[in-house]
Enzyme design. Structure first.
Site, PDB file in Angstrom:
ATOM      1  N   HIS A 121       0.837  -1.203   0.000  1.00 26.79           N
ATOM      2  CA  HIS A 121       0.000   0.000   0.000  1.00 26.79           C
ATOM      3  C   HIS A 121       0.876   1.258   0.000  1.00 26.79           C
ATOM      4  O   HIS A 121       0.608   2.203  -0.753  1.00 26.79           O
ATOM      5  CB  HIS A 121      -0.934  -0.008   1.212  1.00 26.79           C
ATOM      6  CG  HIS A 121      -1.751   1.233   1.343  1.00 26.79           C
ATOM      7  ND1 HIS A 121      -2.687   1.617   0.412  1.00 26.79           N
ATOM      8  CD2 HIS A 121      -1.760   2.194   2.303  1.00 26.79           C
ATOM      9  CE1 HIS A 121      -3.246   2.755   0.792  1.00 26.79           C
ATOM     10  NE2 HIS A 121      -2.693   3.129   1.932  1.00 26.79           N
TER      11      HIS A 121
ATOM     12  N   ASP B  53       2.321   1.738  -3.380  1.00 22.57           N
ATOM     13  CA  ASP B  53       1.272   2.165  -4.297  1.00 22.57           C
ATOM     14  C   ASP B  53       0.974   3.654  -4.113  1.00 22.57           C
ATOM     15  O   ASP B  53       0.790   4.380  -5.097  1.00 22.57           O
ATOM     16  CB  ASP B  53       0.008   1.331  -4.075  1.00 22.57           C
ATOM     17  CG  ASP B  53      -1.118   1.752  -4.975  1.00 22.57           C
ATOM     18  OD1 ASP B  53      -0.941   1.707  -6.212  1.00 22.57           O
ATOM     19  OD2 ASP B  53      -2.190   2.131  -4.455  1.00 22.57           O
TER      20      ASP B  53
END
Length: 107
Positions: free
Chosen positions: A77, A80
């Protein structure tokens, strides 16, 4: 919460701040406030660089074999968010250039 999770949240915090700055810069440019837009881009760049530095330390530790070779969801995450923020920065600078052109402001 372990050290890796805290580090990932640190990355997410820095790049989240950067992304907000870049989005707000587009808004300021749309309003014709190009000086504030430039300030927000600079502020976002600084926050992104901080996040990038934290991420680089993680990569260096990984390369040195100093951490477990897993990739928890929170790390994915964080990475990202970094990639998304880079895209938003590119878009923000392009929008600012466009708004300047529409307002007849020379670069």
């Amino acid at each position: 919460m372990n050290e890796l999770q805290l580090t990932c949240f640190e990355i997410i915090s820095y790049v989240g701040t950067a992304k907000s700055c870049f989005v707000n810069a587009m808004t300021k440019a749309r309003e014709g406030n190009f000086e504030e837009a430039a300030n927000l881009i600079a502020e976002g760049d600084k926050a992104f660089a901080e996040g990038h530095d934290v991420h680089l330390k993680l990569l260096q530790a990984d390369a040195a074999g100093e951490r477990e070779p897993d990739a928890p969801l929170i790390l994915l995450h964080a990475e990202d968010q970094m990639a998304g923020t880079e895209t938003v920065r590119i878009m923000a600078t392009e929008f600012i250039t466009l708004y300047k052109r529409l307002d007849g402001v020379e670069e």
